[in-house]
Structure formats: C-alpha cells, structure tokens
Design a protein around this motif. Structure first.
Motif, PDB file in Angstrom:
ATOM      1  N   ASP A 235       0.829  -1.212   0.000  1.00 33.48           N
ATOM      2  CA  ASP A 235       0.000   0.000   0.000  1.00 33.48           C
ATOM      3  C   ASP A 235       0.860   1.258   0.000  1.00 33.48           C
ATOM      4  N   TYR A 236       2.001   1.188   0.696  1.00 35.41           N
ATOM      5  CA  TYR A 236       2.906   2.335   0.717  1.00 35.41           C
ATOM      6  C   TYR A 236       3.446   2.602  -0.688  1.00 35.41           C
ATOM      7  N   ALA A 237       3.733   1.518  -1.416  1.00 39.77           N
ATOM      8  CA  ALA A 237       4.249   1.666  -2.782  1.00 39.77           C
ATOM      9  C   ALA A 237       3.237   2.371  -3.674  1.00 39.77           C
ATOM     10  N   LYS A 238       1.929   2.149  -3.436  1.00 41.60           N
ATOM     11  CA  LYS A 238       0.898   2.853  -4.207  1.00 41.60           C
ATOM     12  C   LYS A 238       0.998   4.354  -3.970  1.00 41.60           C
ATOM     13  N   ASN A 239       1.225   4.740  -2.702  1.00 36.95           N
ATOM     14  CA  ASN A 239       1.372   6.164  -2.396  1.00 36.95           C
ATOM     15  C   ASN A 239       2.611   6.755  -3.079  1.00 36.95           C
ATOM     16  N   VAL A 240       3.692   5.982  -3.121  1.00 35.99           N
ATOM     17  CA  VAL A 240       4.922   6.461  -3.763  1.00 35.99           C
ATOM     18  C   VAL A 240       4.680   6.699  -5.248  1.00 35.99           C
ATOM     19  N   ARG A 241       3.962   5.764  -5.896  1.00 36.63           N
ATOM     20  CA  ARG A 241       3.671   5.937  -7.320  1.00 36.63           C
ATOM     21  C   ARG A 241       2.805   7.166  -7.559  1.00 36.63           C
ATOM     22  N   ARG A 242       1.897   7.432  -6.636  1.00 33.69           N
ATOM     23  CA  ARG A 242       1.064   8.637  -6.767  1.00 33.69           C
ATOM     24  C   ARG A 242       1.907   9.899  -6.629  1.00 33.69           C
ATOM     25  N   VAL A 243       2.859   9.891  -5.705  1.00 37.96           N
ATOM     26  CA  VAL A 243       3.738  11.050  -5.540  1.00 37.96           C
ATOM     27  C   VAL A 243       4.544  11.280  -6.808  1.00 37.96           C
ATOM     28  N   GLU A 244       5.041  10.202  -7.415  1.00 35.82           N
ATOM     29  CA  GLU A 244       5.804  10.334  -8.650  1.00 35.82           C
ATOM     30  C   GLU A 244       4.953  10.937  -9.757  1.00 35.82           C
ATOM     31  N   ARG A 245       3.710  10.472  -9.879  1.00 37.01           N
ATOM     32  CA  ARG A 245       2.831  11.029 -10.916  1.00 37.01           C
ATOM     33  C   ARG A 245       2.499  12.482 -10.618  1.00 37.01           C
ATOM     34  N   PHE A 246       2.289  12.804  -9.349  1.00 35.67           N
ATOM     35  CA  PHE A 246       1.964  14.174  -8.957  1.00 35.67           C
ATOM     36  C   PHE A 246       3.123  15.107  -9.309  1.00 35.67           C
ATOM     37  N   LEU A 247       4.362  14.689  -8.977  1.00 34.52           N
ATOM     38  CA  LEU A 247       5.526  15.528  -9.268  1.00 34.52           C
ATOM     39  C   LEU A 247       5.815  15.606 -10.759  1.00 34.52           C
ATOM     40  N   SER A 248       5.363  14.612 -11.514  1.00 30.26           N
ATOM     41  CA  SER A 248       5.538  14.631 -12.968  1.00 30.26           C
ATOM     42  C   SER A 248       4.450  15.421 -13.665  1.00 30.26           C
ATOM     43  N   GLY A 249       3.512  15.989 -12.889  1.00 33.22           N
ATOM     44  CA  GLY A 249       2.453  16.807 -13.470  1.00 33.22           C
ATOM     45  C   GLY A 249       1.198  16.047 -13.830  1.00 33.22           C
ATOM     46  N   LYS A 250       1.147  14.748 -13.541  1.00 32.52           N
ATOM     47  CA  LYS A 250      -0.026  13.940 -13.904  1.00 32.52           C
ATOM     48  C   LYS A 250      -1.037  13.949 -12.757  1.00 32.52           C
ATOM     49  N   ARG A 251      -1.541  15.122 -12.467  1.00 32.78           N
ATOM     50  CA  ARG A 251      -2.444  15.268 -11.320  1.00 32.78           C
ATOM     51  C   ARG A 251      -3.812  14.663 -11.576  1.00 32.78           C
ATOM     52  N   SER A 252      -4.228  14.634 -12.829  1.00 30.44           N
ATOM     53  CA  SER A 252      -5.567  14.102 -13.114  1.00 30.44           C
ATOM     54  C   SER A 252      -5.656  12.628 -12.756  1.00 30.44           C
ATOM     55  N   GLU A 253      -4.559  11.881 -12.946  1.00 29.30           N
ATOM     56  CA  GLU A 253      -4.568  10.470 -12.567  1.00 29.30           C
ATOM     57  C   GLU A 253      -4.709  10.326 -11.059  1.00 29.30           C
ATOM     58  N   VAL A 254      -3.969  11.153 -10.310  1.00 29.86           N
ATOM     59  CA  VAL A 254      -4.066  11.111  -8.852  1.00 29.86           C
ATOM     60  C   VAL A 254      -5.472  11.495  -8.410  1.00 29.86           C
ATOM     61  N   THR A 255      -6.026  12.538  -9.019  1.00 30.84           N
ATOM     62  CA  THR A 255      -7.385  12.982  -8.674  1.00 30.84           C
ATOM     63  C   THR A 255      -8.399  11.876  -8.935  1.00 30.84           C
ATOM     64  N   GLY A 256      -8.283  11.194 -10.063  1.00 39.12           N
ATOM     65  CA  GLY A 256      -9.213  10.120 -10.393  1.00 39.12           C
ATOM     66  C   GLY A 256      -9.172   8.998  -9.381  1.00 39.12           C
ATOM     67  N   GLU A 257      -7.962   8.602  -8.942  1.00 39.43           N
ATOM     68  CA  GLU A 257      -7.842   7.532  -7.952  1.00 39.43           C
ATOM     69  C   GLU A 257      -8.433   7.947  -6.611  1.00 39.43           C
ATOM     70  N   LEU A 258      -8.169   9.198  -6.203  1.00 43.48           N
ATOM     71  CA  LEU A 258      -8.712   9.666  -4.924  1.00 43.48           C
ATOM     72  C   LEU A 258     -10.239   9.743  -4.961  1.00 43.48           C
ATOM     73  N   LYS A 259     -10.802  10.162  -6.080  1.00 47.01           N
ATOM     74  CA  LYS A 259     -12.263  10.215  -6.192  1.00 47.01           C
ATOM     75  C   LYS A 259     -12.875   8.816  -6.124  1.00 47.01           C
ATOM     76  N   ALA A 260     -12.205   7.857  -6.768  1.00 50.34           N
ATOM     77  CA  ALA A 260     -12.706   6.484  -6.720  1.00 50.34           C
ATOM     78  C   ALA A 260     -12.654   5.945  -5.300  1.00 50.34           C
ATOM     79  N   GLU A 261     -11.572   6.229  -4.579  1.00 47.86           N
ATOM     80  CA  GLU A 261     -11.465   5.776  -3.188  1.00 47.86           C
ATOM     81  C   GLU A 261     -12.501   6.464  -2.309  1.00 47.86           C
ATOM     82  N   MET A 262     -12.763   7.739  -2.552  1.00 50.44           N
ATOM     83  CA  MET A 262     -13.764   8.459  -1.757  1.00 50.44           C
ATOM     84  C   MET A 262     -15.150   7.861  -1.977  1.00 50.44           C
TER      85      MET A 262
END
Length: 672
Positions: A235-262
């Motif tokens: 589960d920690y590795a999932k968070n790391v991958r999200r941080v990498e995408r966030f820092l790479s500018g791929k915020r929409s992917e992070v937003t989509g995953e968070l909305k699905a979890e919510m």
C-alpha cells in the motif's frame, strides 16, 4: 559507451579512414603546427578539447566528423565571433573517438561538467540547485528536499531555482498523499529496522507495531504510519507511485484515484475516511485554481526563454503538464551576446536536462538548433518515450514563449541588481577604454554625436551624454543643422554642430555640463578628421574617436590603424551602447520634424482648415501617424472641427496615404 578512445594530439590514426595527402611533413626536430596536427585527426565522431599553453581545457565540442570540424577552427572558417580570440589562446588539443554522434553528445556534456571550460556555456554561479527526491531504494521510500545529485536508488525531480517553492511543494504533496519525510527520526529508525530484517518483510510490520512510536505527522494525517506498522509495503508503494505522478504533473490520474477511493469509502459508510479524501481533493483543486490554464488540451512540454546581455544571459523554464504551468525555474548563464544564440540555447538544454529526470514530450525554444535531431534522440533515450525540440511560430505556444522570455529578462535584471554586476562591468569598461584609447584618465563623461538626414532634408544632429558609464538624459541635446541644405554632407553638418556645442559661450553654460573626457563621433576616419579640425579651430584639446558601424572599429587620431576592441569586452559593449543611443536620439528627432512638416503640408490642402483648426487637430492627435489612423468620428471630436471638415481631412489623408506609401517606404530606407 562503446569503443571510446582517448587521444592526445597529433593523434592515433588507427581509426582514420583517410589521411590528408596534402600534409607537408615538418622537418626533423620541428614540432608540427596546429593545422598539421589537426590533419592527422580521424574523421570519426567524437569530442575535441582545445587547451591553452598551460594545458587547461578552454573549450569542449562534439562533432560527427572530428577532422572536418576542427579544421574550421584552425582555418578560422567558423563564423562565431569568439573563435578568433579563442584560437589565439589554443596551444594544443585532445580528442575522444566514439561510435556515434549521439554518444558524442553525452560525452560532451560529461566533459563540460568535468572541466568547466571558459568558452562553453554554463550557469553563472554553478551552484547546486534544489531537487525533490524519493529514496526509492528503501522499503518505505521517503520524500526529501536536497541539493545532492544522482545518488543510486533515488529519483530526483527538479531542479528548482526557488528553494521555498520546493519546500512548499513537498508540504502540499504530503497533504494530498501521506508519505514519510526523510528528516523524520521515526522513519530513520524504521529504515534501520528494515535493513536489519531484510528478507523478513512479512513480519516487519508486526515488529514495528510492537516497538514503534507514531510520529507527529501520522497523527495529523501527513504520515502513513509506516513507523507503527499501520501500512503495508504494498500500500505504501501505491502512495509512492502517486507522488511520482503528482511531481511529474499527472495530477488528473491522482485525482481520479482519490475520487474512486472516496466513492468506495462512502459506499462502505466510512464517512471519516471519505472526508479525509475529500479534503485532499480540495487541496489539489486549490492548486489548480492558482495555476494558469495555458492550453485547452492536456499537453506536456517545457518552454525555455532567454534574454541576453553582452556577456551574460537569463534563462527561464516553464514546465507545462496536462496543459497547466506546474513549475517555473530561472537561471543565469555565463555567456550572452558574445556567443551565437544557437550555441547558447543548445548548451543550456544539454546542461538542464542532464540534471533533471522530468523530461516532457516536447521542448519549445526560439531558434532552430543545428543539433536538434541529436538532442531529441538523447532526450528520448533519457525519457523512455519520444521527445522532440520545437520552435513555435504562432499561437498559444509562441505567446507562452514570449512570456517566458520576459521572465528571463526580469530574472537577469534582478541578478544584476543584486550582485552589482552592472556596476562592476561599467567600471571595467571605463578602465579598458582608458587603456585602449590612451586616455589620461577613465572617461567619466562621454559625449557622442550623430547626424540624421534624408538627402539633405530635415538634417538634424543628436548629442548624448554618458556619465560614469550610464546614460545621463538630462544632458542630451539635439540640433537643427542650418548650414547644409539640398544635399547630404555629414562632414559639414558635424563641423557645424561641434562648433555650436563647443563654442566658448556653450562651454561656459552650466546647462551643457562640463568638458567631456571623451568625444565619440559616429563614423570612421573622415568623420573623426572633421571633428578634430573643428576642435582645432576652437583651440580645444578633447580626446576623440570615431566608431565605424561595419566592423565596430574604433578610429583614433594618433594611428592610421583602427583599434579593435575584443568581442564581448565591456569596453566594446559600452562604446556601442553610446553610439546606438546617439543614433536612436537623432532618428527620433528627424522623424518628428519630418512628420510635422508632412502634416502641415497635408492639412494646408484641406478646404476649411485654417491655422486655428490645424493647430487644434495637431494638438489633439500629436502626430501624422495617429491622425492617419483616426476615423471621421475621431477627427470630428476635436473641438472646433465640424463633421464636413473632418470628413474632408479624412478623405484627403486616405488619398495621399495610398499614393505616398511607396515613397514613404523609400524614405525610411534612406534615413541615416
């Protein structure tokens, strides 16, 4: 790198396809010349290193054909301004042979980083810039702010030129995605436990849950609880991958995953977790509100703009991810107008992307680079996907590039103000002029004159003054030349103007300032001779020189050979600035007189326009250009001008404008 071979001049010819048969072998005991040594260099791809007499590397370059490229230097067929000066310093060279031009580019960047040659483009201060890093070599990777580079097992994002922005980004990321930070004492303890129990990751969570102490960040939701076994490595590795995408500018992917979890948490009636996820989404939305939407499409690109002064330049990088500017960085370079724009841009691209792992699909710059194809291959290899260099010509990308260039200019101005660079440069210029022109003292007051005319009509002159190396606009003066009419005669015009400026009554007039330390005339030896003749008639001994536009040669009275100030020198930059300012001031006055004369003559032809209305119209619009652009309604808005008269003025201007357009164009070309 395959089959890289290091050679000292004159070189090993094992891989040389063809030796120059025109080479004349030197006599026994006589060292071969530089050209003879270059003739023995192979025609393979590689890098060359020019060295001075002390053996110091002063320039590193790459080539598809080493011999052909190096010949351009020794034969001075390379048209770059710095080459003649550089080759005067070159005493020897080395070269490295590689398999391809792409390998040569990578090697060139490494050699520049190793030797920091004077004539290569580099950062002005060469300081280490901040990065955001993920320690991916750990079981529970942490995020950190660092100035280190390329530690194995660590992924870096940046560089950031604003350290506060980098720290704020880390703080924002941890609000959105819980992740450990490398400065946390509990994370360091957790790291030591993980290293001590390698291979036992399954029971590591139990050990941490039993012996661990929760850090403060875990209690406020910024830490995932790795220190107390509250999260599995998966589960920690999932968070790391999200941080990498966030820092790479791929915020929409992070937003989509968070909305699905919510949504999932809400469906499971876990409203507390859903509320936490909602707050994280609000943080991302807040970021997007502050970002400028650049493109309607979700493009990923970097836009790089430059602003150059004589020996220094500013660079600005806008990182656009998913159509939004997510980061901007500013840099100061140690080269400016003293190198070609192509070389400056290419050098910066190599230096910048050698340090960052965040490479987009497209890099936009303002010039067509000669090695764009090789740079694109290098960036594609680093990125793992296609990356191309592009020169935008119009549209949104061009507009963003212009914005980037403005930011580069402001960055350079701030640097020069902060460091006192301009003052040091000015002092250096004054001392160089004192030496080069054999002056008795540094020229603290410089006066420069220029003549502007069209075939002897509207002949005017300008006088600009530089005090302590800076424009002193309160001392500027302009003159209408009276003695020359009907033909262009710069010599008589210059003599008249100097006679009026340096007449005894003017020299005693405080409004004209003190006696100059240096008089500069725009032109070569004839213009200087005219100026010296007039000064002699007035009994004045003022140091004078002439600056010719063609080769930027400085003519002096005590030598028939002009003085050539070194390209890129502070003295040449200052004297050119003085000359160009005099030219600008003269042209402005000339055009002002010409426009007034043309306007008066045009309005005189309009029925119903007398002296009063003519004066009112000119006072209202200020220039012929504005009057020509005005509509009937605009002209009728002038007090005292009825609508029929306004229409007559409008139609007269339109008819004359169409007929005189070619003539006006020719006159602009004839202005000196």
């Amino acid at each position: 790198m395959a089959d890289t071979q290091w050679h000292d001049a004159p070189g090993d010819t094992d891989r040389t396809e063809h030796i120059d048969e025109t080479l004349i072998a030197p006599a026994p005991g006589i060292a071969p010349s530089l050209a003879e040594q270059v003739a023995r260099v192979p025609t393979s791809p590689g890098c060359y290193l020019w060295k001075d007499a002390a053996g110091t590397v002063i320039y590193v370059g790459k080539a598809k054909n080493l011999r052909a490229r190096m010949r351009q230097y020794v034969q001075l067929t390379d048209e770059r301004q710095k080459i003649p000066l550089m080759m005067q310093l070159v005493a020897s060279f080395d070269y490295l042979v590689v398999e391809s031009e792409h390998e040569a580019l990578v090697l060139e960047r490494n050699l520049i980083g190793q030797y920091h040659p004077y004539f290569n483009v580099d950062f002005k201060d060469d300081k280490s810039y901040p990065f955001i890093a993920l320690t991916k070599g750990d079981l529970f990777p942490a995020i950190k702010y660092t100035r280190e580079r390329h530690r194995p097992g660590t992924r870096y994002f940046g560089p950031y030129t604003d350290s506060r922005a980098a720290r704020d980004t880390i703080d924002t990321i941890r609000k959105v995605i819980p992740i450990c930070i490398a400065t946390c004492a509990e994370w360091k303890r957790c790291r030591r436990l993980a290293e001590a129990h390698k291979g036992d990751e399954d029971i590591l969570g139990l050990i941490m849950a039993e012996k661990g102490r929760p850090c403060f960040d875990y209690h406020v939701g910024r830490g995932p609880g790795a220190c107390v076994g509250a999260i599995t490595p998966e589960d920690y590795a999932k968070n790391v991958r999200r941080v990498e995408r966030f820092l790479s500018g791929k915020r929409s992917e992070v937003t989509g995953e968070l909305k699905a979890e919510m949504a999932e948490a809400a469906a499971d009636l876990d409203f507390e977790r859903a509320a936490r996820l909602k707050r994280r989404l609000e943080v991302i939305d807040g970021l997007d509100d502050r970002q400028q939407v650049v493109f309607p499409s979700r493009v990923d690109l970097d836009v790089i703009g430059f602003y150059r002064e004589e020996t220094i330049a500013g660079a600005c990088v806008f990182a656009v991810r998913e159509g939004r500017t997510v980061r901007s960085c500013e840099f100061i370079l140690d080269k400016g107008l003293d190198v070609d724009e192509d070389e400056l841009v290419s050098g910066f691209v190599k230096r910048y992307y050698d340090e960052t792992a965040d490479i987009p699909a497209e890099v936009d710059v303002a010039v067509e680079l000669a090695d764009a194809e090789v740079l694109g291959e290098w960036l594609t290899e680093k990125r793992g996907h296609i990356c191309r260099l592009h020169r935008p010509q119009r549209g949104e990308k061009r507009h963003l590039l212009e914005t980037c260039e403005r930011n580069a200019r402001h960055a350079l101005m701030r640097y020069m103000m902060r460091t006192g660079y301009a003052d040091d440069r000015t002092n250096q210029a004054l001392l160089e002029l004192e030496s080069a022109l054999a002056l008795p003292a540094p020229p603290l007051r410089i006066e420069c004159f220029d003549i502007s005319t069209i075939h002897g009509r509207f002949t005017v002159a300008s006088m600009v003054v530089f005090t302590n190396g800076r424009p002193d606009k309160s001392q500027y003066r302009r003159f209408r030349v009276r003695s020359v009419t009907g033909e262009a005669n710069d010599f008589l015009s210059m003599q008249e103007v100097l006679g009026r400026r340096y007449a005894p009554e003017r020299m005693a007039d405080e409004r004209f300032g003190s006696r100059p330390d240096l008089l500069v005339v725009d032109g070569g030896k004839p213009q200087l001779t005219a100026a010296l003749t007039q000064l002699s008639e007035l009994g004045l001994d003022i140091p004078a020189c002439g600056l010719a536009k063609a080769d930027e040669e400085v003519f002096v009275p005590w030598d028939d050979t002009p003085v050539v100030l070194p390209n890129g020198s502070a003295s040449l930059y200052l004297i050119k600035q003085v000359r160009d300012e005099a030219h600008r001031f003269a042209i402005t006055f000339h055009r002002e007189l010409r426009d007034k004369a043309m306007t008066v003559s045009v309005l005189d032809e309009v029925e119903g326009v007398g002296p009063t209305r003519k004066k009112a119209i000119m006072r209202h619009f200020g220039s012929l250009k504005r009057l020509r652009a005005a509509s009937v309604e605009d002209i009728a808005a002038v007090k005292g001008v009825p609508e029929p008269v306004a229409r007559a003025v409008y139609e007269t201007l339109r008819s004359l404008g169409a007929a005189d357009a070619p003539e006006d164009e020719g006159e602009r070309e004839g202005v000196r």
